[in-house]
Design a protein around this motif. Structure first.
Motif, PDB file in Angstrom:
ATOM      1  N   ALA A  36       5.926   1.741   7.109  1.00 39.16           N
ATOM      2  CA  ALA A  36       5.914   2.482   6.039  1.00 39.16           C
ATOM      3  C   ALA A  36       4.662   2.689   5.431  1.00 39.16           C
ATOM      4  O   ALA A  36       3.954   3.583   4.671  1.00 39.16           O
ATOM      5  N   ALA A  37       3.717   1.515   5.147  1.00 44.00           N
ATOM      6  CA  ALA A  37       2.444   1.593   4.837  1.00 44.00           C
ATOM      7  C   ALA A  37       1.414   2.447   5.269  1.00 44.00           C
ATOM      8  O   ALA A  37       0.731   2.892   4.500  1.00 44.00           O
ATOM      9  N   GLN A  38       1.659   2.624   6.364  1.00 46.79           N
ATOM     10  CA  GLN A  38       0.802   3.652   7.035  1.00 46.79           C
ATOM     11  C   GLN A  38       1.039   5.038   6.679  1.00 46.79           C
ATOM     12  O   GLN A  38       0.298   5.871   6.953  1.00 46.79           O
ATOM     13  N   HIS A  39       2.304   5.198   6.015  1.00 45.26           N
ATOM     14  CA  HIS A  39       2.563   6.599   5.381  1.00 45.26           C
ATOM     15  C   HIS A  39       2.499   6.669   3.842  1.00 45.26           C
ATOM     16  O   HIS A  39       2.946   7.429   3.159  1.00 45.26           O
ATOM     17  N   MET A  40       1.633   5.588   3.478  1.00 43.78           N
ATOM     18  CA  MET A  40       1.442   5.354   1.931  1.00 43.78           C
ATOM     19  C   MET A  40       2.670   5.392   1.039  1.00 43.78           C
ATOM     20  O   MET A  40       2.956   5.851  -0.181  1.00 43.78           O
ATOM     21  N   ILE A  41       3.560   4.631   1.874  1.00 44.47           N
ATOM     22  CA  ILE A  41       4.977   4.299   1.051  1.00 44.47           C
ATOM     23  C   ILE A  41       5.301   2.682   1.295  1.00 44.47           C
ATOM     24  O   ILE A  41       4.767   2.152   2.058  1.00 44.47           O
ATOM     25  N   SER A  42       5.356   2.309  -0.060  1.00 43.04           N
ATOM     26  CA  SER A  42       5.469   0.713  -0.335  1.00 43.04           C
ATOM     27  C   SER A  42       6.696   0.473  -1.085  1.00 43.04           C
ATOM     28  O   SER A  42       7.531   1.243  -1.327  1.00 43.04           O
ATOM     29  N   ASP A  47      11.226   4.737  -3.823  1.00 46.51           N
ATOM     30  CA  ASP A  47      12.503   5.256  -4.279  1.00 46.51           C
ATOM     31  C   ASP A  47      12.046   6.567  -5.055  1.00 46.51           C
ATOM     32  O   ASP A  47      12.965   7.136  -5.949  1.00 46.51           O
ATOM     33  N   SER A  48      10.726   6.860  -5.074  1.00 45.45           N
ATOM     34  CA  SER A  48      10.278   8.253  -5.820  1.00 45.45           C
ATOM     35  C   SER A  48      10.848   9.511  -5.298  1.00 45.45           C
ATOM     36  O   SER A  48      11.067   9.437  -3.930  1.00 45.45           O
ATOM     37  N   GLY A  49      10.854  10.590  -5.993  1.00 44.41           N
ATOM     38  CA  GLY A  49      11.300  11.890  -5.252  1.00 44.41           C
ATOM     39  C   GLY A  49      10.689  12.159  -4.099  1.00 44.41           C
ATOM     40  O   GLY A  49      10.962  12.879  -3.287  1.00 44.41           O
ATOM     41  N   GLU A  50       9.084  11.967  -4.170  1.00 43.64           N
ATOM     42  CA  GLU A  50       8.324  12.241  -3.018  1.00 43.64           C
ATOM     43  C   GLU A  50       8.609  11.914  -1.603  1.00 43.64           C
ATOM     44  O   GLU A  50       8.481  12.403  -0.740  1.00 43.64           O
ATOM     45  N   ASN A  51       9.117  10.441  -1.901  1.00 43.17           N
ATOM     46  CA  ASN A  51       9.512   9.765  -0.581  1.00 43.17           C
ATOM     47  C   ASN A  51      10.840   9.624  -0.261  1.00 43.17           C
ATOM     48  O   ASN A  51      11.289   9.027   0.825  1.00 43.17           O
TER      49      ASN A  51
END
Length: 431
Positions: A36-42, A47-51
């Protein structure tokens, strides 16, 4: 090292305190987090709307959680095989029309492009009328159910009542004496279950929770240093109420967290184990589920369930069958379901004072909504990003869906779902 050892001991003591466990407690999925970190998700922003589209089918991997078994593999117990629904896919969503700001469009387009829907299953009796799985999901994929979880916490309370272990009329502090001096000191368990406490929290716009609560639950990070006992460390921070206890319906996630702790105290069992034993192994479900938790094993009772959409439809079918599974065995108390459908004067008057009253006539009782819209009385379990199990008792229809609507608690989402999508589907079922 001392911090890690203390944290481990705390988790171990919680698990032992409830005796031998059924649902397996597990930590974050480190391999998944690296990807997930490779996709800028942590953990901080999953749980943000973007993700939401990327993460909601995998949300439990970002937190600690319990694996809730449907009991078929290696359980050593007599459990039900999955209920087989008869395929009768008569609903063509490409021909059901919805009106939006720019005119009419078919239901598939409206769901996918305007509501960011991820999946849907429609069942009438034992007939499977429709199913779709978008966003790289399939019929076995779990999805974060958000506040649909609240209804499961309440169902565990209802079962505890039927077993003589819980009295909803008693004060919360009868079961949780440690809450003396908090806002719940004068609340009954029933008032908590009905969201009629109106406790005062620090709540941001488009949220129904205090960020300190989710921090205590390790929802977006590991804060064991500040909240070593998980969510129970948050409760003492809530000491005031807005209005007279029991008078007004105010939707607040913390009430469900309190209810979950009441159920655990009354039964001596973990919430995850109760859900596994009383629902997942008795309904006839097809897939394991996951219940997110804080770092010491405190279940996220208000929003942590991750489950497959078709299994949620099967559970809705049980509720519409007066609490009986497909073999005719009583799973959920029938009087509890009757109470949801009938309501009472307390919840009706409390609803009229709430912000939701402007959107629909109805009530909120025992962590369920009853909404009168489009000529239908819809019993609903509702999550804030488009997770819904909507049930029409008159026709025996269940609509289970998951989504990733990018904002929470907006009137547009509520109107789109309950005044447009659900009545349109029920109309199509009738005709």
């Amino acid at each position: 090292m001392e911090y890690i050892m203390n944290k481990t001991l705390l988790a171990f003591s919680l698990l032992v305190s409830f005796g031998s466990s059924a649902a397996d407690f597990q930590g974050r999925d480190a391999t998944f987090l690296e990807n997930a970190a490779q996709h800028m998700i942590s953990v901080k922003n999953y749980d943000s709307g973007e993700n939401a589209a990327s993460t909601f089918p995998h949300a439990y991997k970002f937190t600690h959680s319990y694996r809730i078994s449907h009991g078929l593999l290696g359980s050593g117990q007599d459990v039900l095989s999955p209920e087989v629904l008869k395929s009768d896919k008569q609903l063509d969503f490409s021909k059901i029309m919805i009106t939006d700001i720019d005119g009419q469009m078919d239901l598939n387009t409206f769901l996918r492009d305007r509501l960011k829907n991820h999946s849907m299953v429609v069942v009438n009796g034992d007939r499977l009328l429709h199913e779709h799985y978008w966003n790289n999901m399939d019929e076995h994929s779990t999805h974060l159910m958000m506040s649909v979880t609240k209804s499961f916490t309440s169902m565990m309370a209802a079962i505890a009542v039927s077993e003589g272990k819980l009295d909803m009329s008693k004060p919360v502090i009868h079961y949780l004496p440690e809450l003396k001096g908090t806002a719940w000191e004068t609340a009954s368990v029933q008032e908590v279950a009905d969201m009629r406490t109106s406790v005062i929290q620090k709540v941001s716009k488009h949220k129904s929770w205090d960020d300190r609560m989710t921090l205590s639950q390790s929802y977006n990070g590991d804060t064991a240093g500040d909240y070593p006992r998980g969510v129970t460390d948050y409760f003492p921070l809530v000491t005031k109420v807005e209005t007279k206890m029991g008078k007004k319906y105010t939707y607040q996630c913390v009430n469900t967290e309190v209810l979950g702790k009441v159920v655990e105290a009354a039964t001596g069992k973990r919430l995850a184990d109760l859900i596994e034993d009383n629902i997942w192994k008795k309904v006839g479900l097809e897939n394991d589920a996951f219940l997110m938790s804080d770092h010491v094993g405190g279940a996220v009772a208000s929003g942590g369930l991750n489950a497959a959409t078709k299994d949620m439809a099967r559970i809705g079918k049980v509720l519409m069958n007066d609490g009986k599974n497909y073999l005719g065995e009583q799973v959920i108390p029938s009087d509890f379901i009757s109470g949801l459908l009938q309501g009472d004067d307390n919840v009706r008057s409390a609803w009229k004072l709430s912000k939701e009253a402007s959107l629909a006539d109805g009530w909120y009782k025992d962590q369920f909504r009853l909404l009168n819209v489009g000529g239908y009385s819809i019993l609903a379990m509702v999550g804030i990003h488009g997770q819904v199990v909507a049930m029409d008792k008159a026709s025996g229809t269940v609509i289970a869906m998951n989504g990733g609507y990018p904002m929470t608690e907006t009137p547009r989402m509520a109107i789109s779902l309950f005044h447009k999508v659900i009545p349109a589907i029920l109309d199509a079922v009738e005709h």
